[in-house]
Design a protein around this motif. Structure first.
Motif, PDB file in Angstrom:
ATOM      1  N   ALA A  13       0.841  -1.255   0.018  1.00 46.36           N
ATOM      2  CA  ALA A  13       0.002   0.025  -0.279  1.00 46.36           C
ATOM      3  C   ALA A  13       0.874   1.262   0.052  1.00 46.36           C
ATOM      4  O   ALA A  13       0.685   2.162  -0.664  1.00 46.36           O
ATOM      5  N   ARG A  14       1.869   1.157   0.725  1.00 44.97           N
ATOM      6  CA  ARG A  14       2.879   2.215   0.842  1.00 44.97           C
ATOM      7  C   ARG A  14       3.729   2.632  -0.451  1.00 44.97           C
ATOM      8  O   ARG A  14       3.747   3.745  -0.973  1.00 44.97           O
ATOM      9  N   ARG A  15       3.896   1.506  -1.098  1.00 46.38           N
ATOM     10  CA  ARG A  15       4.479   1.612  -2.427  1.00 46.38           C
ATOM     11  C   ARG A  15       3.515   2.056  -3.541  1.00 46.38           C
ATOM     12  O   ARG A  15       3.951   2.990  -4.347  1.00 46.38           O
ATOM     13  N   TRP A  16       2.310   1.567  -3.450  1.00 42.02           N
ATOM     14  CA  TRP A  16       1.394   2.157  -4.446  1.00 42.02           C
ATOM     15  C   TRP A  16       0.977   3.665  -4.217  1.00 42.02           C
ATOM     16  O   TRP A  16       0.820   4.477  -5.261  1.00 42.02           O
ATOM     17  N   ALA A  17       1.028   4.093  -2.745  1.00 39.89           N
ATOM     18  CA  ALA A  17       0.907   5.558  -2.599  1.00 39.89           C
ATOM     19  C   ALA A  17       1.937   6.440  -2.970  1.00 39.89           C
ATOM     20  O   ALA A  17       1.604   7.482  -3.734  1.00 39.89           O
ATOM     21  N   SER A  18       3.079   5.856  -2.777  1.00 41.30           N
ATOM     22  CA  SER A  18       4.518   6.479  -3.285  1.00 41.30           C
ATOM     23  C   SER A  18       4.401   6.941  -4.848  1.00 41.30           C
ATOM     24  O   SER A  18       4.725   7.742  -5.483  1.00 41.30           O
ATOM     25  N   GLU A  19       3.886   5.974  -5.458  1.00 40.79           N
ATOM     26  CA  GLU A  19       3.708   5.855  -7.113  1.00 40.79           C
ATOM     27  C   GLU A  19       2.162   6.695  -7.646  1.00 40.79           C
ATOM     28  O   GLU A  19       2.275   6.746  -8.919  1.00 40.79           O
ATOM     29  N   GLY A  20       1.854   6.988  -6.734  1.00 39.68           N
ATOM     30  CA  GLY A  20       0.424   7.789  -6.933  1.00 39.68           C
ATOM     31  C   GLY A  20      -0.570   6.846  -7.326  1.00 39.68           C
ATOM     32  O   GLY A  20      -1.714   7.269  -8.114  1.00 39.68           O
ATOM     33  N   LEU A  21      -0.565   5.613  -7.163  1.00 35.09           N
ATOM     34  CA  LEU A  21      -1.629   4.595  -7.485  1.00 35.09           C
ATOM     35  C   LEU A  21      -2.749   4.462  -6.488  1.00 35.09           C
ATOM     36  O   LEU A  21      -3.768   3.687  -6.587  1.00 35.09           O
ATOM     37  N   LEU A  22      -2.319   4.882  -5.356  1.00 34.73           N
ATOM     38  CA  LEU A  22      -3.326   4.957  -4.106  1.00 34.73           C
ATOM     39  C   LEU A  22      -3.445   6.205  -3.474  1.00 34.73           C
ATOM     40  O   LEU A  22      -2.600   6.778  -3.061  1.00 34.73           O
ATOM     41  N   PRO A  23      -4.779   6.458  -3.325  1.00 36.80           N
ATOM     42  CA  PRO A  23      -4.706   8.051  -2.545  1.00 36.80           C
ATOM     43  C   PRO A  23      -4.477   7.806  -1.320  1.00 36.80           C
ATOM     44  O   PRO A  23      -4.256   6.791  -0.631  1.00 36.80           O
ATOM     45  N   ARG A  24      -3.874   9.009  -0.703  1.00 41.06           N
ATOM     46  CA  ARG A  24      -3.514   9.118   0.712  1.00 41.06           C
ATOM     47  C   ARG A  24      -4.544   8.853   1.610  1.00 41.06           C
ATOM     48  O   ARG A  24      -4.441   8.206   3.007  1.00 41.06           O
ATOM     49  N   GLU A  25      -5.728   9.081   1.392  1.00 43.55           N
ATOM     50  CA  GLU A  25      -6.977   8.962   2.370  1.00 43.55           C
ATOM     51  C   GLU A  25      -7.188   7.232   2.449  1.00 43.55           C
ATOM     52  O   GLU A  25      -7.039   6.998   3.522  1.00 43.55           O
ATOM     53  N   SER A  26      -6.795   6.576   1.442  1.00 40.96           N
ATOM     54  CA  SER A  26      -7.032   5.065   1.289  1.00 40.96           C
ATOM     55  C   SER A  26      -5.900   4.527   2.004  1.00 40.96           C
ATOM     56  O   SER A  26      -5.965   3.454   2.974  1.00 40.96           O
ATOM     57  N   LEU A  27      -4.445   5.192   1.900  1.00 40.04           N
ATOM     58  CA  LEU A  27      -3.584   4.697   2.714  1.00 40.04           C
ATOM     59  C   LEU A  27      -3.486   4.655   3.952  1.00 40.04           C
ATOM     60  O   LEU A  27      -3.332   3.953   4.808  1.00 40.04           O
ATOM     61  N   ALA A  28      -4.106   5.893   4.529  1.00 37.39           N
ATOM     62  CA  ALA A  28      -4.500   6.294   6.057  1.00 37.39           C
ATOM     63  C   ALA A  28      -5.621   5.134   6.503  1.00 37.39           C
ATOM     64  O   ALA A  28      -5.349   4.757   7.665  1.00 37.39           O
ATOM     65  N   THR A  29      -6.398   4.785   5.800  1.00 36.78           N
ATOM     66  CA  THR A  29      -7.216   3.414   6.219  1.00 36.78           C
ATOM     67  C   THR A  29      -6.631   2.258   6.472  1.00 36.78           C
ATOM     68  O   THR A  29      -6.902   1.554   7.205  1.00 36.78           O
ATOM     69  N   VAL A  30      -5.639   2.044   5.359  1.00 37.64           N
ATOM     70  CA  VAL A  30      -5.170   0.730   5.345  1.00 37.64           C
ATOM     71  C   VAL A  30      -4.055   0.746   6.605  1.00 37.64           C
ATOM     72  O   VAL A  30      -3.817  -0.143   7.252  1.00 37.64           O
ATOM     73  N   GLU A  31      -3.626   1.958   6.817  1.00 36.03           N
ATOM     74  CA  GLU A  31      -2.707   1.935   7.946  1.00 36.03           C
ATOM     75  C   GLU A  31      -3.254   1.875   9.467  1.00 36.03           C
ATOM     76  O   GLU A  31      -2.678   1.029  10.094  1.00 36.03           O
ATOM     77  N   ALA A  32      -4.359   2.300   9.455  1.00 40.18           N
ATOM     78  CA  ALA A  32      -5.209   2.246  10.498  1.00 40.18           C
ATOM     79  C   ALA A  32      -5.699   0.885  10.850  1.00 40.18           C
ATOM     80  O   ALA A  32      -5.713   0.290  12.195  1.00 40.18           O
ATOM     81  N   ARG A  33      -6.161   0.070   9.697  1.00 41.47           N
ATOM     82  CA  ARG A  33      -6.542  -1.289   9.915  1.00 41.47           C
ATOM     83  C   ARG A  33      -5.606  -2.434  10.159  1.00 41.47           C
ATOM     84  O   ARG A  33      -5.843  -3.189  10.949  1.00 41.47           O
ATOM     85  N   TYR A  34      -4.415  -2.246   9.534  1.00 39.48           N
ATOM     86  CA  TYR A  34      -3.430  -3.095   9.480  1.00 39.48           C
ATOM     87  C   TYR A  34      -2.197  -2.709  10.211  1.00 39.48           C
ATOM     88  O   TYR A  34      -1.067  -3.665  10.571  1.00 39.48           O
ATOM     89  N   GLY A  35      -1.828  -1.509  10.772  1.00 43.63           N
ATOM     90  CA  GLY A  35      -0.716  -1.233  11.258  1.00 43.63           C
ATOM     91  C   GLY A  35      -0.366  -1.735  12.701  1.00 43.63           C
ATOM     92  O   GLY A  35       0.679  -2.272  12.919  1.00 43.63           O
ATOM     93  N   ALA A  36      -1.341  -1.656  13.658  1.00 38.51           N
ATOM     94  CA  ALA A  36      -1.204  -2.317  14.808  1.00 38.51           C
ATOM     95  C   ALA A  36      -1.076  -4.024  14.687  1.00 38.51           C
ATOM     96  O   ALA A  36      -0.107  -4.670  15.257  1.00 38.51           O
ATOM     97  N   MET A  37      -1.667  -4.741  13.702  1.00 30.83           N
ATOM     98  CA  MET A  37      -1.413  -6.049  13.448  1.00 30.83           C
ATOM     99  C   MET A  37      -0.013  -6.192  12.861  1.00 30.83           C
ATOM    100  O   MET A  37       0.709  -7.080  13.329  1.00 30.83           O
TER     101      MET A  37
END
Length: 309
Positions: A13-37
């Motif tokens: 997800a971070r790679r896609w966001a850095s390449e502009g393939l994933l919106p920052r808002e979506s990355l934040a959602t992924v971070e919140a959902r899977y970060g702690a895990m």
């Protein structure tokens, strides 16, 4: 989903966001959902495995350097032989890295390449030769290309400082003030770039790279104060390092960067000990060592779960 799988999801997800393939808002959602895990109970195990990979790669590179020394290869020839060795490690590591997005043998081979180019640069330093200049380009290349990992950016960030120092000394003369000034400026710029880029990309290597960059900037402070500013007193150089690390430590506190806090704090402690021995002699230094040891043990005891039983 296992912690390892969550880590892979986060990395991609971070790679896609850095390449502009994933919106920052979506990355934040992924971070919140899977970060702690991803950063849960397996974090220590992953960090230990990554550290072992780095150590193994460093030993591979060092073994090649040792082999050429044992064989009595001349410095000039050794530099080019080590460049060839590094090119082999690099090619193998790049090919293997394309098959996996997680740290593994490929990353260890890339670390070996970095070790060998440092050896090549050191063997050719002062001769204005191709190895020293070519070696200085590998660190930023690997850092950027593998910015979604931890081991390679950390190793590349660590290698940046000796490689830059070797290149500056080779091109501008190892005794010149200009070489020391270029090294100091480049070292400081690297830390600033790592800080900004790490925050922007939410990179997994932030703590490690900023900690090693802090150690590198300490060497920049020594070079700048002793060579550029012509400080002949060791105490003045130690104070210059202390002031520089104090600024970095405060920056880490404001920016909430653990790596910067740890790296600058470690150098501050070492610098304070050296200054104490230099200023007050062995007795003052020993007293400060005992006080620091007591403070650390007291703090560790307070943080230990057993302390609350």
């Amino acid at each position: 989903m296992t912690p390892a799988e969550a880590a892979v999801v986060l990395r991609e997800a971070r790679r896609w966001a850095s390449e502009g393939l994933l919106p920052r808002e979506s990355l934040a959602t992924v971070e919140a959902r899977y970060g702690a895990m991803a950063d849960g109970t397996s974090a220590g195990g992953r960090s230990g495995a990554i550290a072992l990979l780095g150590l193994g790669g460093a030993l591979l590179g060092a073994a090649v350097i040792g082999l050429f020394v044992v064989l009595g290869v001349s410095l000039g020839l050794r530099a080019y032989a080590l460049i060839a060795s590094a090119a082999g490690w690099l090619a193998a590591g790049m090919v293997m890295a394309r098959r996996s997005t997680t740290e593994g043998l490929a990353d260890a081979l890339l670390v070996a390449a970095l070790v060998d180019v440092i050896g090549a640069g050191a063997a050719s330093m002062g001769e204005r030769s191709i190895p020293a200049l070519a070696a200085s380009l590998l660190s930023p290349f690997l850092f950027w290309w593998f910015r979604d990992r931890r081991l390679v950016p950390t190793a590349a960030g660590f290698a940046f400082y000796p490689l830059t120092a070797i290149a500056a000394a080779t091109v501008l003369s190892s005794t010149s003030r200009l070489a020391a000034a270029v090294y100091a400026i480049a070292g400081g710029a690297w830390l600033v770039a790592a800080l900004i880029l790490g925050k922007a990309l939410r990179s997994p290597w932030r703590n490690e790279v900023l900690a090693t960059a802090s150690l590198g900037v300490a060497t920049c402070a020594v070079a700048f104060s002793s060579v550029v500013l012509s400080m002949t007193s060791s105490r003045k150089v130690e104070l210059a390092v202390g002031v520089t690390m104090g600024v970095l430590f405060a920056t880490g506190l404001v920016a909430r960067e653990k790596g910067l806090i740890f790296g600058a704090g470690l150098v501050l402690v070492i610098d304070a000990l050296v200054f104490a021995f230099d200023l007050g002699g062995y007795l003052t230094g020993v007293i400060l060592l005992v006080l620091l040891a007591g403070a650390i043990l007291w703090r560790a005891a307070r943080r230990s779960p057993a302390a609350s039983v």
